[in-house]
Design an enzyme around this catalytic site. Structure first.
Site, PDB file in Angstrom:
ATOM      1  N   SER A 180      34.597  18.642  65.458  1.00 32.76           N
ATOM      2  CA  SER A 180      36.057  18.634  65.391  1.00 32.76           C
ATOM      3  C   SER A 180      36.701  20.014  65.427  1.00 32.76           C
ATOM      4  CB  SER A 180      36.521  17.876  64.147  1.00 32.76           C
ATOM      5  OG  SER A 180      35.969  18.464  62.993  1.00 32.76           O
ATOM      6  N   HIS A 208      36.378  12.393  68.121  1.00 33.74           N
ATOM      7  CA  HIS A 208      36.948  13.203  69.208  1.00 33.74           C
ATOM      8  C   HIS A 208      36.247  12.954  70.540  1.00 33.74           C
ATOM      9  CE1 HIS A 208      39.404  15.488  66.390  1.00 33.74           C
ATOM     10  NE2 HIS A 208      38.366  15.426  65.576  1.00 33.74           N
ATOM     11  N   LYS A 239      43.212   9.000  67.223  1.00 32.71           N
ATOM     12  CA  LYS A 239      43.277  10.158  68.124  1.00 32.71           C
ATOM     13  C   LYS A 239      43.586   9.675  69.547  1.00 32.71           C
ATOM     14  CE  LYS A 239      40.447  12.591  64.779  1.00 32.71           C
ATOM     15  NZ  LYS A 239      41.507  13.166  63.973  1.00 32.71           N
TER      16      LYS A 239
HETATM   17  N1  PMP Z   1      35.774  12.213  61.728  1.00 31.55           N
HETATM   18  C1  PMP Z   1      36.161  13.288  62.422  1.00 31.55           C
HETATM   19  C2  PMP Z   1      35.143  14.034  63.211  1.00 31.55           C
HETATM   20  C3  PMP Z   1      37.511  13.688  62.401  1.00 31.55           C
HETATM   21  O1  PMP Z   1      37.897  14.766  63.066  1.00 31.55           O
HETATM   22  C4  PMP Z   1      38.436  12.922  61.660  1.00 31.55           C
HETATM   23  C5  PMP Z   1      39.924  13.244  61.638  1.00 31.55           C
HETATM   24  N2  PMP Z   1      40.330  14.478  61.432  1.00 31.55           N
HETATM   25  C6  PMP Z   1      37.969  11.832  60.935  1.00 31.55           C
HETATM   26  C7  PMP Z   1      36.644  11.495  60.998  1.00 31.55           C
HETATM   27  C8  PMP Z   1      38.900  11.031  60.081  1.00 31.55           C
HETATM   28  O2  PMP Z   1      39.602  10.117  60.867  1.00 31.55           O
HETATM   29  P1  PMP Z   1      41.038   9.608  60.366  1.00 31.55           P
HETATM   30  O3  PMP Z   1      42.018  10.657  60.727  1.00 31.55           O
HETATM   31  O4  PMP Z   1      41.231   8.326  61.119  1.00 31.55           O
HETATM   32  O5  PMP Z   1      40.938   9.419  58.899  1.00 31.55           O
END
Ligand code: PMP
Length: 390
Positions: A180, A208, A239
């Site tokens: 991320s 992602h 996303k």
């Molecule tokens: N996993 C990853 C790799 C992320 O980047 C994110 C969000 N930033 C999440 C999980 C969490 O997802 P959510 O925003 O739906 O809580």
């Protein structure tokens, strides 16, 4: 008398003096590539709405219809009264998109990770986790009673060495599909091979990757031509899909097990039918319009080339392009200078990334134009050099 706020005040002061204090930015417009912030028009280069689906007319129309029919709230947790036909439809759509037997939706991706990992691994088990995994994976590992073994980023030799040090122990190997904060892609062939050889479950976070990599945006497995190889495929709907919610997909055994064991699934009111409708329609749009994914992938190639031609190192096959600045204060300065020039890009600092590796985290959308990306590259070059000499 002991001042009960004293400790918090001192910590806030410390964060401010270390350039680590955070505050929220209020956007006064929908999440498109052009936004209004503080009354000013800005080009947005930090959104996770990679495929511009949260403002897509067909999505809004479907949401309106479902809202009219089902109302605002779901009225219960999934195992009591909170499962509607809209929820079932979303899970079928996810399973179809990810080509799996079944899928299960959590309220967020964060809740999926903190629910799945403790369900899969407990006392006496081991979770092998990449050192750059997302915070929600780290928190899921902490909540489980399993031993946590961190391996070097995407380093399969290090992972194998660590697995061999725990012969015969059961557990899970977990990794982001697309990391991320760095935008690079997991070594899936290596990870799956090790998981299968040592009898461990493989779990990939597709947050992602979904809608971004693979010819039709199906994610990490499609990117490698390894569909069906990961045991636990987790992701988020917030996303590229443009909605809200987390998901996991895999075999019927896995899904039945998680329905019975994942506490963040069991003990929380389910998402509203309208949110679920946005998610379902978002996934349908990705399946019906692979050209959106192709346009995003084209933008990724164009933007990296535009940055490289201006002497800015940028290398990514995903919508996340990190531009490493280093010192936290300088990253904040570049962000501010860019904002003055009409480009909104988030600076990412410790503890999200390691100290001294603060960065601007560019995120591309399918709607960005070449002119916008060229403009951004010019502005970035100017602002980085201005911040260096101030
Ligand atoms: N996993 C990853 C790799 C992320 O980047 C994110 C969000 N930033 C999440 C999980 C969490 O997802 P959510 O925003 O739906 O809580």
């Amino acid at each position: 008398m002991n001042d009960k706020w004293d400790r918090m005040e001192r910590e806030l002061e410390r964060l401010k003096s270390d350039n680590l204090f955070r505050r929220m930015t209020v956007f006064e417009s929908p999440q498109t590539s052009q936004v209004k912030v503080g009354g000013q028009q800005q080009h947005l280069f930090s959104s996770n709405s990679y495929l511009d689906l949260c403002c897509e007319p067909k999505v809004k129309e479907h949401v309106r219809r479902v809202l009219e029919e089902y109302g605002s709230g779901s009225g219960g947790s999934r195992l009591t009264t909170g499962t509607t036909s809209i929820h079932a439809e979303l899970e079928d759509t996810i399973a179809e998109f990810k080509r799996r037997e079944a899928a299960l939706v959590f309220n967020t991706g964060y809740m999926a990770n903190v629910g799945i990992l403790p369900a899969l691994a407990g006392k006496g088990d081991i979770i092998y986790s990449d050192e750059l995994n997302h915070a929600s994976i780290i928190d899921g590992c902490r909540l489980s009673k399993a031993e946590l073994v961190i391996y070097r980023h995407n380093d399969m030799a290090d992972l194998e060495k660590k697995i061999k040090a725990h012969p015969g122990q059961k557990g899970v190997i977990v990794s982001d599909g697309v990391f991320s904060m760095d935008g690079d892609i997991v070594n899936l062939p290596g990870l799956v091979e090790l998981a299968n050889r040592y009898g461990l479950l493989s779990m990939i976070d597709e947050a992602h990757a979904t809608g971004v990599i693979g010819d039709t945006g199906r994610g990490t497995e499609e990117y490698y031509g390894m569909e069906g190889s990961v045991d636990v495929l987790m992701g988020t709907l917030s996303k590229a899909v443009g909605g809200e919610g987390g998901f996991v997909c895999g075999s019927h055994i896995l899904i039945d097990y998680l329905i019975n064991k994942a506490r963040s699934f069991i003990f929380s009111t389910s998402l509203s039918p309208a949110t679920m409708a946005a998610d379902t329609q978002g996934i349908r749009m990705i399946m019906e319009q692979p050209q959106r994914v192709q346009k995003l992938q084209e933008n990724i190639r164009y933007c990296c080339a535009a940055l490289n031609s201006r002497g800015i190192k940028a290398e990514s096959e995903t919508a996340i392009i990190p531009v490493i600045i280093g010192e936290e204060g300088r990253a904040m300065k570049v962000m501010k200078l860019l904002k003055e020039r009409g480009y909104y890009i988030s600076a990412i600092r410790y503890p999200t990334v390691a100290r001294g590796s603060a960065r601007l985290r560019l995120a591309l959308m399918s709607s960005h134009t070449r002119e916008e990306m060229d403009g951004l590259a010019d502005a970035l070059k100017e602002c980085i050099s201005l911040a260096e000499y101030e």
